[in-house]
Design an enzyme around this catalytic site. Structure first.
Site, PDB file in Angstrom:
ATOM      1  CE  LYS A  11      -6.254  -0.187   1.441  1.00 28.72           C
ATOM      2  NZ  LYS A  11      -7.118  -0.839   2.417  1.00 28.72           N
ATOM      3  CD  GLU A  51      -2.879   1.260   2.362  1.00 31.36           C
ATOM      4  OE1 GLU A  51      -2.909   0.311   3.162  1.00 31.36           O
ATOM      5  OE2 GLU A  51      -3.625   2.237   2.448  1.00 31.36           O
TER       6      GLU A  51
HETATM    7  P1  13P Z   1      -9.820   3.881   3.652  1.00 27.89           P
HETATM    8  O1  13P Z   1     -10.643   3.200   2.600  1.00 27.89           O
HETATM    9  O2  13P Z   1     -10.643   4.422   4.785  1.00 27.89           O
HETATM   10  O3  13P Z   1      -8.856   4.869   3.086  1.00 27.89           O
HETATM   11  O4  13P Z   1      -8.978   2.772   4.369  1.00 27.89           O
HETATM   12  C1  13P Z   1      -8.330   1.883   3.616  1.00 27.89           C
HETATM   13  C2  13P Z   1      -7.082   1.514   4.305  1.00 27.89           C
HETATM   14  O5  13P Z   1      -6.935   0.398   4.730  1.00 27.89           O
HETATM   15  C3  13P Z   1      -6.034   2.522   4.457  1.00 27.89           C
HETATM   16  O6  13P Z   1      -4.910   1.972   5.041  1.00 27.89           O
END
Ligand code: 13P
Length: 390
Positions: free
Chosen positions: A255, A212
């Site tokens: 992500k 991510e």
């Molecule tokens: P959000 O969809 O609230 O941005 O959260 C996703 C997430 O796991 C961020 O680390």
């Protein structure tokens, strides 16, 4: 003769060239021969299967507490357990959700009737996942840039989480843009390194890493093109390091953020977000990655769905699944509807499933509306703790 000598010195004679290549291939094969490689690929393919996405419910106890308190619910272990039980036992959720990311406390929690959460999720066809980073740390300088912590002891934690039933993991790296000097080269390289090393450790220990790199939506009137520029640069660094660390790309999930303009600029249309985001992805994400699971990152519930729908319309032949890993965009109205009231339990679960269904449709480009939670503003960071990460 001279050319032959030069080739020899450079290690490029027929024989040594093939030896060099053998060494390179052997190294590549080595990374594929991890005992978990085949399982990791299957797990990643399962989670990014058509029409499904991830429920991100891995908020730390502090962040969960802030959110619970915003609807008048006290931050106790029992209330956090009840809230997660509401989410994980929503009837029909497994039709739209293939993975749920949990915080460590939740991974080991049991429902009121004593059943393990991991078993309840698996019964719905939802793979349990675990957030393994331990939060953000401010980098030197006055820009408030961050790195992510959690590499120490990670291999042992991964082993324990796998034993408890986790099959994938998450590590959130945050890149700040929109201010002069941001992002710094230090922030980009440091965060790319952290993600690559985390992914390598997860794969060695049988967990699919969700990588991510969040180019975060922040204040300022910077343009969508600026977000795209930095996103492309960040993702490219991340994939270069994933490659150098021998990470099996078919066994990860990405992500990222969608490309949006800064919070003080006019909101971009779904069509523009989709155009710029797909262009950025096509330039920087290898097709070997099975799924791109966008975070909602502060977008409203409806905006998250409409942008995802537009992305799939813009790129119907995308080499990866273009789907979701939403936290706030799935939980916000669900939490407000529940607000700790037993009498609202079913209504809250219904909202969650409707939101999951809308996003599932958007992930196949077939969302036609109306949206279950139309309108609504941005869901920003106010309910998130600073240093503790998500
Ligand atoms: P959000 O969809 O609230 O941005 O959260 C996703 C997430 O796991 C961020 O680390």
């Amino acid at each position: 003769m001279q050319v032959a000598m030069q080739r020899k010195t450079a290690g490029l004679t027929g024989r040594s060239q093939s030896r060099t290549q053998v060494r390179v291939y052997a190294k590549a094969l080595n990374s594929m021969e991890s005992p978990f490689a085949e399982e990791l690929k299957k797990t990643a393919a399962y989670i990014s299967q058509k029409g499904k996405g991830i429920l991100a419910s891995d908020e730390s106890n502090a962040t969960t507490g802030k959110r619970l308190e915003s609807v008048g619910v006290e931050n106790t272990e029992t209330n956090r357990r009840d809230w997660r039980q509401l989410l994980y036992t929503a009837p029909g959720l497994g039709q739209y959700i293939s993975g749920a990311i949990m915080f460590e406390e939740t991974l080991y929690q049991k429902a009121r009737d004593g059943q393990q959460f991991v078993d309840l999720l698996l019964a719905q066809g939802i793979y349990p996942g675990i957030k393994v980073d331990t939060g953000l740390q401010i980098l030197p300088g006055d820009k408030g840039e961050t790195t992510t912590q959690g590499l120490d002891g990670l291999a042992d934690r991964c082993k324990a989480y796998r034993k408890q039933g986790a099959r994938f993991a998450k590590w959130r790296a945050v890149i700040k843009i929109g201010e002069a000097g941001c992002p710094s080269t230090t922030a980009v390289l440091e965060n790319a390194h952290g993600l690559a090393r985390y992914a390598q450790i997860c794969q060695e220990n049988g967990l699919v890493p969700i990588v991510e790199p969040e180019v975060t939506l922040g204040p300022g009137d910077y343009s969508i093109e600026e977000t795209a520029f930095w996103s492309e640069r960040v993702y490219s660094h991340v994939f270069r390091l994933l490659n150098e660390y021998g990470v099996v790309l078919e066994g990860i999930l990405l992500k990222p953020n969608m490309c949006l303009p800064g919070l003080d600029a006019p909101v971009a249309s779904p069509k523009l977000v989709a155009e710029v985001t797909t262009r950025t992805m096509l330039r920087s994400i290898p097709p070997a990655v099975p799924g791109i699971h966008f975070l909602s990152g502060g977008m409203s519930e409806e905006e998250s769905t409409l942008n995802l729908q537009a992305l799939n319309e813009a790129c119907p032949q995308a080499p990866w699944a273009l789907t979701f890993s939403y936290g706030r965009a799935l939980q916000s109205s669900t939490l407000k509807t529940w607000a700790g009231k037993e009498s609202q339990w079913n209504a809250a679960q219904e909202i969650l499933v409707k939101l999951a269904k809308a996003n599932s449709e958007a992930s196949t480009g077939s969302f036609k509306g109306p949206h279950p939670v139309p309108g609504g503003g941005r869901i920003l960071q106010a309910l998130r703790t600073g240093g503790a990460g998500k």
